[in-house]
Write a protein that holds these residues in place. Structure first.
Motif, PDB file in Angstrom:
ATOM      1  N   UNK A 158    -158.430 -36.309  55.502  1.00 10.96           N
ATOM      2  CA  UNK A 158    -159.928 -36.806  55.727  1.00 10.96           C
ATOM      3  C   UNK A 158    -160.391 -37.465  54.451  1.00 10.96           C
ATOM      4  N   UNK A 159    -160.702 -38.668  54.772  1.00 13.31           N
ATOM      5  CA  UNK A 159    -161.463 -39.379  53.643  1.00 13.31           C
ATOM      6  C   UNK A 159    -162.948 -38.626  53.360  1.00 13.31           C
ATOM      7  N   UNK A 160    -163.406 -39.029  52.196  1.00  9.59           N
ATOM      8  CA  UNK A 160    -164.820 -38.624  51.634  1.00  9.59           C
ATOM      9  C   UNK A 160    -165.757 -38.575  52.661  1.00  9.59           C
ATOM     10  N   UNK A 161    -165.694 -39.919  53.532  1.00  6.61           N
ATOM     11  CA  UNK A 161    -166.626 -39.999  54.624  1.00  6.61           C
ATOM     12  C   UNK A 161    -166.487 -39.391  55.916  1.00  6.61           C
ATOM     13  N   UNK A 162    -165.104 -39.117  56.305  1.00  5.52           N
ATOM     14  CA  UNK A 162    -164.968 -38.045  57.253  1.00  5.52           C
ATOM     15  C   UNK A 162    -165.232 -36.787  56.978  1.00  5.52           C
ATOM     16  N   UNK A 163    -165.094 -36.279  55.998  1.00  3.38           N
ATOM     17  CA  UNK A 163    -165.519 -35.065  55.351  1.00  3.38           C
ATOM     18  C   UNK A 163    -167.190 -34.771  55.338  1.00  3.38           C
ATOM     19  N   UNK A 164    -167.694 -35.813  55.029  1.00  2.00           N
ATOM     20  CA  UNK A 164    -169.081 -35.882  55.147  1.00  2.00           C
ATOM     21  C   UNK A 164    -169.672 -35.733  56.635  1.00  2.00           C
ATOM     22  N   UNK A 165    -168.792 -36.666  57.545  1.00  2.00           N
ATOM     23  CA  UNK A 165    -169.445 -36.586  58.583  1.00  2.00           C
ATOM     24  C   UNK A 165    -169.214 -35.430  59.594  1.00  2.00           C
ATOM     25  N   UNK A 166    -167.995 -34.614  59.255  1.00  2.00           N
ATOM     26  CA  UNK A 166    -167.413 -33.598  59.777  1.00  2.00           C
ATOM     27  C   UNK A 166    -168.119 -32.296  59.229  1.00  2.00           C
ATOM     28  N   UNK A 167    -169.027 -32.599  58.177  1.00  2.00           N
ATOM     29  CA  UNK A 167    -169.530 -31.734  57.269  1.00  2.00           C
ATOM     30  C   UNK A 167    -168.453 -30.479  56.836  1.00  2.00           C
ATOM     31  N   UNK A 168    -167.525 -30.852  56.411  1.00  2.00           N
ATOM     32  CA  UNK A 168    -166.620 -29.936  55.837  1.00  2.00           C
ATOM     33  C   UNK A 168    -166.060 -30.486  54.526  1.00  2.00           C
ATOM     34  N   UNK A 169    -165.363 -29.570  53.806  1.00  2.00           N
ATOM     35  CA  UNK A 169    -164.726 -29.610  52.278  1.00  2.00           C
ATOM     36  C   UNK A 169    -163.137 -29.731  52.404  1.00  2.00           C
ATOM     37  N   UNK A 170    -162.675 -29.644  53.728  1.00  2.00           N
ATOM     38  CA  UNK A 170    -161.542 -29.677  53.822  1.00  2.00           C
ATOM     39  C   UNK A 170    -160.836 -31.056  53.813  1.00  2.00           C
ATOM     40  N   UNK A 171    -159.785 -31.180  52.763  1.00  2.00           N
ATOM     41  CA  UNK A 171    -159.218 -32.735  52.887  1.00  2.00           C
ATOM     42  C   UNK A 171    -158.109 -33.005  53.860  1.00  2.00           C
ATOM     43  N   UNK A 172    -157.689 -31.920  54.516  1.00  2.00           N
ATOM     44  CA  UNK A 172    -156.483 -31.962  55.473  1.00  2.00           C
ATOM     45  C   UNK A 172    -157.037 -30.998  56.896  1.00  2.00           C
ATOM     46  N   UNK A 173    -156.842 -31.903  57.957  1.00  2.67           N
ATOM     47  CA  UNK A 173    -157.037 -31.032  59.125  1.00  2.67           C
ATOM     48  C   UNK A 173    -155.977 -31.129  59.908  1.00  2.67           C
ATOM     49  N   UNK A 174    -155.590 -29.714  60.768  1.00  2.00           N
ATOM     50  CA  UNK A 174    -154.295 -29.891  61.465  1.00  2.00           C
ATOM     51  C   UNK A 174    -154.857 -30.110  62.763  1.00  2.00           C
ATOM     52  N   UNK A 175    -154.093 -31.287  63.337  1.00  3.43           N
ATOM     53  CA  UNK A 175    -154.487 -31.768  64.718  1.00  3.43           C
ATOM     54  C   UNK A 175    -153.668 -30.990  65.660  1.00  3.43           C
ATOM     55  N   UNK A 176    -152.320 -30.867  65.593  1.00  5.19           N
ATOM     56  CA  UNK A 176    -151.566 -30.282  66.547  1.00  5.19           C
ATOM     57  C   UNK A 176    -150.787 -28.936  65.587  1.00  5.19           C
ATOM     58  N   UNK A 177    -150.781 -27.811  66.135  1.00  3.13           N
ATOM     59  CA  UNK A 177    -150.420 -26.703  65.258  1.00  3.13           C
ATOM     60  C   UNK A 177    -149.389 -25.804  66.278  1.00  3.13           C
ATOM     61  N   UNK A 178    -148.123 -26.015  65.783  1.00  2.00           N
ATOM     62  CA  UNK A 178    -146.811 -25.341  66.423  1.00  2.00           C
ATOM     63  C   UNK A 178    -147.013 -25.373  68.018  1.00  2.00           C
ATOM     64  N   UNK A 179    -147.095 -26.776  68.399  1.00  5.06           N
ATOM     65  CA  UNK A 179    -147.386 -26.668  69.709  1.00  5.06           C
ATOM     66  C   UNK A 179    -146.051 -26.854  70.616  1.00  5.06           C
ATOM     67  N   UNK A 180    -145.968 -25.809  71.560  1.00  9.49           N
ATOM     68  CA  UNK A 180    -144.553 -25.943  72.317  1.00  9.49           C
ATOM     69  C   UNK A 180    -144.968 -25.953  73.849  1.00  9.49           C
ATOM     70  N   UNK A 181    -144.385 -26.612  74.659  1.00  8.15           N
ATOM     71  CA  UNK A 181    -144.517 -26.408  76.125  1.00  8.15           C
ATOM     72  C   UNK A 181    -143.258 -27.044  76.967  1.00  8.15           C
ATOM     73  N   UNK A 182    -143.250 -26.854  78.146  1.00  7.25           N
ATOM     74  CA  UNK A 182    -142.351 -27.556  78.860  1.00  7.25           C
ATOM     75  C   UNK A 182    -142.740 -28.211  79.973  1.00  7.25           C
ATOM     76  N   UNK A 183    -142.113 -29.235  80.613  1.00  5.42           N
ATOM     77  CA  UNK A 183    -142.569 -29.878  81.782  1.00  5.42           C
ATOM     78  C   UNK A 183    -141.397 -30.179  82.598  1.00  5.42           C
TER      79      UNK A 183
END
Length: 258
Positions: free
Chosen positions: A16-41
């Motif tokens: 996350x950029x400083x601007x994105x952190x401000x917009x999301x009201x978070x101090x996290x510098x990294x976000x996990x968008x997909x977390x150990x995702x497993x499925x079958x089709x």
């Protein structure tokens, strides 16, 4: 039915950029968008990825379409790895998302022919397929109109037609009815049903409960990048409507009632 698409432990993080952190009201510098995702089709089914905006659906589908790379994990698409053989994966899938725009300067006619050549489709086969698809979606009347001058619905129809120019067996749609009027949305959903009847495998991401209930054989509910539950629609809705199932799971996962 045989498994045609399988994801194993997909993980994707973004800085996350400083601007994105401000917009999301978070101090996290990294976000996990997909977390150990497993499925079958499975071959010949419509599989739905259901979740709220920001749940990680689009990121997951972009990994499957080889547009971005996962930090961890892999996905096999009809025997080809998105990690080690992305070119083979791209040849086997069609991918439609509202985030990918057709070039405004060109016409549907030109773009269909351009992508047909990229896929090395015989000109006679391409011409017949274009005629069939253009007539089905009414694109034929706007074949020589620049993309920039098309309505939102017609742009979506043109994008759909071009995304399946090579007649793929696996089709990935990210929010296929997003922003469409009810008539255009109905045309798209009816076509998804037709593709299934042809034996195609379709992966659909959406936040619309009725779309999943109408179209999907199985569905996975994804919240904060994690697959919370994955099952047949019959099992998911055995005791209560899908919307109630989702909000119960959301409250348990996030700790908030909605």
């Amino acid at each position: 039915m045989s498994i045609i698409l399988k994801t194993e432990g997909l993980k994707k993080t973004f800085k996350l950029t400083a601007k994105q952190q401000k917009l999301q009201n978070t101090k996290r510098k990294v976000i996990t968008a997909v977390d150990n995702l497993s499925f079958e089709a499975y071959e010949g089914e419509i599989f739905g990825l259901l979740g709220p905006n920001g749940a990680g659906k689009t990121t997951a589908l972009r990994i499957l379409a080889t547009l971005i790379k996962a930090d961890e994990g892999d996905a096999m698409v009809d025997g080809s790895s998105v990690k080690t053989d992305p070119a083979a994966v791209r040849a086997k899938i069609g991918f439609l998302t509202s985030e990918l725009k057709l070039e405004d300067f060109f016409t549907p006619n030109y773009l269909f022919d351009f992508f047909a050549r990229l896929h090395n489709i015989d000109p006679k086969v391409s011409a017949l397929r274009k005629k069939t698809l253009f007539e089905k979606f009414g694109v034929d009347k706007f074949a020589e109109v620049k993309i920039s001058n098309l309505s939102t619905g017609m742009k979506q129809k043109a994008s759909l037609v071009i995304s399946i120019v090579h007649d793929p067996n696996i089709i990935i749609f990210d929010e296929p009815t997003n922003g469409l009027d009810v008539l255009t949305a109905r045309v798209v959903t009816d076509f998804l049903q037709e593709l299934k009847e042809q034996g195609k495998t379709i992966i659909v991401s959406t936040h619309i409960f009725s779309l999943v209930e109408k179209l999907c054989d199985r569905a996975g509910i994804i919240i904060n990048g994690k697959m919370i539950v994955c099952d047949t629609l019959a099992h998911l809705t055995a005791e209560k409507p899908l919307e109630d199932v989702f909000f119960d799971l959301y409250a348990e996962t996030v700790g908030e009632a909605v």
